[in-house]
Design a protein around this motif. Structure first.
Motif, mmCIF file in Angstrom:
data_model
loop_
_atom_site.group_PDB
_atom_site.id
_atom_site.type_symbol
_atom_site.label_atom_id
_atom_site.label_comp_id
_atom_site.label_asym_id
_atom_site.label_seq_id
_atom_site.Cartn_x
_atom_site.Cartn_y
_atom_site.Cartn_z
ATOM 1 N N GLN A 105 -3.844 55.037 -22.169
ATOM 2 C CA GLN A 105 -3.266 56.325 -21.752
ATOM 3 C C GLN A 105 -3.953 56.906 -20.512
ATOM 4 O O GLN A 105 -3.301 57.461 -19.637
ATOM 5 C CB GLN A 105 -3.272 57.342 -22.910
ATOM 6 C CG GLN A 105 -4.625 57.797 -23.439
ATOM 7 C CD GLN A 105 -5.149 59.044 -22.736
ATOM 8 O OE1 GLN A 105 -4.476 59.647 -21.929
ATOM 9 N NE2 GLN A 105 -6.379 59.414 -23.045
ATOM 10 N N TRP A 140 12.394 64.564 -32.168
ATOM 11 C CA TRP A 140 11.362 63.782 -31.475
ATOM 12 C C TRP A 140 11.989 62.559 -30.785
ATOM 13 O O TRP A 140 11.715 62.268 -29.611
ATOM 14 C CB TRP A 140 10.315 63.329 -32.506
ATOM 15 C CG TRP A 140 9.183 62.502 -32.004
ATOM 16 C CD1 TRP A 140 7.988 62.947 -31.512
ATOM 17 C CD2 TRP A 140 9.122 61.063 -31.971
ATOM 18 N NE1 TRP A 140 7.196 61.888 -31.174
ATOM 19 C CE2 TRP A 140 7.855 60.719 -31.437
ATOM 20 C CE3 TRP A 140 10.008 60.040 -32.328
ATOM 21 C CZ2 TRP A 140 7.457 59.392 -31.256
ATOM 22 C CZ3 TRP A 140 9.606 58.723 -32.153
ATOM 23 C CH2 TRP A 140 8.346 58.416 -31.623
ATOM 24 N N PRO A 157 -1.594 53.543 -26.359
ATOM 25 C CA PRO A 157 -2.655 54.525 -26.639
ATOM 26 C C PRO A 157 -3.979 54.168 -25.969
ATOM 27 O O PRO A 157 -4.705 55.039 -25.489
ATOM 28 C CB PRO A 157 -2.784 54.458 -28.168
ATOM 29 C CG PRO A 157 -1.457 53.984 -28.641
ATOM 30 C CD PRO A 157 -0.969 53.030 -27.581
ATOM 31 N N VAL A 173 4.311 59.001 -21.862
ATOM 32 C CA VAL A 173 4.377 59.363 -23.287
ATOM 33 C C VAL A 173 5.155 58.307 -24.072
ATOM 34 O O VAL A 173 4.750 57.898 -25.165
ATOM 35 C CB VAL A 173 5.033 60.755 -23.457
ATOM 36 C CG1 VAL A 173 5.351 61.044 -24.922
ATOM 37 C CG2 VAL A 173 4.129 61.849 -22.900
ATOM 38 N N LEU A 174 6.274 57.843 -23.490
ATOM 39 C CA LEU A 174 7.062 56.786 -24.138
ATOM 40 C C LEU A 174 6.214 55.541 -24.364
ATOM 41 O O LEU A 174 6.252 54.928 -25.434
ATOM 42 C CB LEU A 174 8.258 56.413 -23.265
ATOM 43 C CG LEU A 174 9.524 57.248 -23.412
ATOM 44 C CD1 LEU A 174 10.507 56.898 -22.309
ATOM 45 C CD2 LEU A 174 10.172 56.984 -24.761
ATOM 46 N N ASP A 220 3.746 56.034 -27.106
ATOM 47 C CA ASP A 220 4.367 56.056 -28.431
ATOM 48 C C ASP A 220 4.894 54.696 -28.877
ATOM 49 O O ASP A 220 4.847 54.362 -30.058
ATOM 50 C CB ASP A 220 5.532 57.062 -28.456
ATOM 51 C CG ASP A 220 5.027 58.503 -28.511
ATOM 52 O OD1 ASP A 220 3.828 58.692 -28.767
ATOM 53 O OD2 ASP A 220 5.836 59.418 -28.292
ATOM 54 N N PHE A 221 5.464 53.932 -27.941
ATOM 55 C CA PHE A 221 6.202 52.734 -28.352
ATOM 56 C C PHE A 221 5.568 51.410 -27.932
ATOM 57 O O PHE A 221 6.026 50.350 -28.345
ATOM 58 C CB PHE A 221 7.643 52.791 -27.816
ATOM 59 C CG PHE A 221 8.455 53.916 -28.413
ATOM 60 C CD1 PHE A 221 8.658 53.979 -29.791
ATOM 61 C CD2 PHE A 221 9.008 54.903 -27.610
ATOM 62 C CE1 PHE A 221 9.398 55.007 -30.354
ATOM 63 C CE2 PHE A 221 9.742 55.934 -28.157
ATOM 64 C CZ PHE A 221 9.944 55.984 -29.537
ATOM 65 N N TRP A 272 -0.823 67.082 -20.884
ATOM 66 C CA TRP A 272 0.099 67.738 -21.827
ATOM 67 C C TRP A 272 0.401 69.161 -21.380
ATOM 68 O O TRP A 272 1.557 69.603 -21.396
ATOM 69 C CB TRP A 272 -0.543 67.704 -23.218
ATOM 70 C CG TRP A 272 0.130 68.513 -24.281
ATOM 71 C CD1 TRP A 272 1.169 68.111 -25.065
ATOM 72 C CD2 TRP A 272 -0.191 69.851 -24.691
ATOM 73 N NE1 TRP A 272 1.513 69.120 -25.931
ATOM 74 C CE2 TRP A 272 0.697 70.192 -25.737
ATOM 75 C CE3 TRP A 272 -1.149 70.789 -24.277
ATOM 76 C CZ2 TRP A 272 0.670 71.433 -26.370
ATOM 77 C CZ3 TRP A 272 -1.176 72.024 -24.915
ATOM 78 C CH2 TRP A 272 -0.280 72.333 -25.942
ATOM 79 N N ARG A 297 12.865 61.469 -26.474
ATOM 80 C CA ARG A 297 12.506 60.224 -25.803
ATOM 81 C C ARG A 297 13.721 59.503 -25.229
ATOM 82 O O ARG A 297 13.690 59.014 -24.099
ATOM 83 C CB ARG A 297 11.713 59.341 -26.763
ATOM 84 C CG ARG A 297 10.235 59.718 -26.754
ATOM 85 C CD ARG A 297 9.568 59.712 -28.104
ATOM 86 N NE ARG A 297 8.232 60.305 -28.002
ATOM 87 C CZ ARG A 297 7.986 61.605 -28.070
ATOM 88 N NH1 ARG A 297 8.969 62.471 -28.256
ATOM 89 N NH2 ARG A 297 6.747 62.051 -27.949
#
Lengths: 136, 143
Positions: free
Chosen positions: B109, A26, B106, B96-97, B100-101, B32, A30
């Motif tokens: 999005q 995962w 979120p 997506v990065l 996630d980070f 996705w 990234r």
């Protein structure tokens, strides 16, 4: 309404002891993805869009680029990162959609063989490129 | 009926009141799906591309001959598709990065999806122009 759990008070959960390969995978997607944004978009911009794009590409053009260690290193990094990033992505896709264990197994064998072939061939070509090879 | 089946039915009923009986998905789901499709297509192209480039170890003529096919109108058009697929995959990967980070990822999005689609159009319009200009000129303009 009760939730049925197998061994609810079990002190250890076997699933959590399988190592962290999927976490590493995962994270790799990234990190390599971030590097590939520069490497691949730069490659596509130079090869397809700038200064006549694909129409100026021929053997002499490749020889000119690979006379520079910078572009050799660029292409070698791009080859390895893209092949492993893409291969790992396809591994996920196979895991998601293959219904039978045998299908999943053989699709992944084909994937891994193709990855080894492409990485070996691509690296061989970059390392042994010879601009003075005979024309025919 | 089991508990989970009745729960599924309840969720389905709640969904159908608003959107009809067919689940059409959230834009996040389609982003996705598109990420998967563009990724798989690009991976298959990479396979072919390493093989065609390897011809530089055979002979300059062998390489030049195969590279000529990349300059034909139909393959040229496919290259625009390839660049479009890779650009979408890169921009959505960045999204997506951030999901996630980044702490606000979120929540943002969906606006980020519209943003990357906007960037995609802004880059692809001049990109497609430069990629196809010569092919179109030679097809319809004589030289």
């Amino acid at each position: 309404m009760t939730l049925a759990l197998d061994k609810p008070r079990s002190p250890r959960r076997p699933a959590a002891r399988r190592g962290n390969f999927e976490l590493a995978s995962w994270l790799f997607m990234r990190i390599s993805g971030l590097a590939l944004i520069i490497l691949v978009l730069g490659h596509l911009l130079i090869m397809n869009i700038l200064d006549g794009g694909v129409h100026r590409i021929n053997f002499a053009f490749v020889a000119g680029r690979w006379s520079s260690p910078f572009w050799q290193f660029w292409d070698l990094s791009m080859l390895w990162l893209a092949e492993i990033h893409g291969g790992n992505g396809l591994r996920t896709v196979i895991n998601d959609y293959a219904r039978k264990d045998a299908t999943r197994f053989w699709l992944k064998i084909m994937l891994y063989v193709s990855m080894v072939l492409i990485l070996a061939l691509g690296s061989y070509v970059i390392f042994t490129f010879d601009a003075t090879i005979p024309a025919n | 009926m089991s508990d989970s089946a009745s729960a599924t039915e309840k969720v389905a009923a709640r969904g159908s009141r608003r959107t009809g009986t067919l689940y059409r998905g959230d834009p996040g789901m389609w982003s996705w799906v598109a990420h998967r499709i563009t990724g798989v297509l690009t991976f298959f192209f990479l396979f072919a591309h390493v093989l065609d480039t390897a011809l530089v170890r055979v002979s300059p003529n062998a390489y030049d001959e195969v590279i000529e096919t990349y300059k034909t109108p139909i393959v040229n058009l496919i290259e625009v598709g390839l660049v479009g697929a890779v650009l979408y995959h890169a921009l959505n990967g960045l999204r997506v990065l951030l999901v996630d980070f980044w702490s606000k990822g979120p929540r943002l999005q969906k606006p980020m999806l519209w943003t990357i689609l906007g960037i995609w159009v802004v880059v692809m319009v001049p990109g497609a122009y430069f990629m196809l200009e010569r092919t179109v000129r030679e097809l319809f303009g004589g030289n």
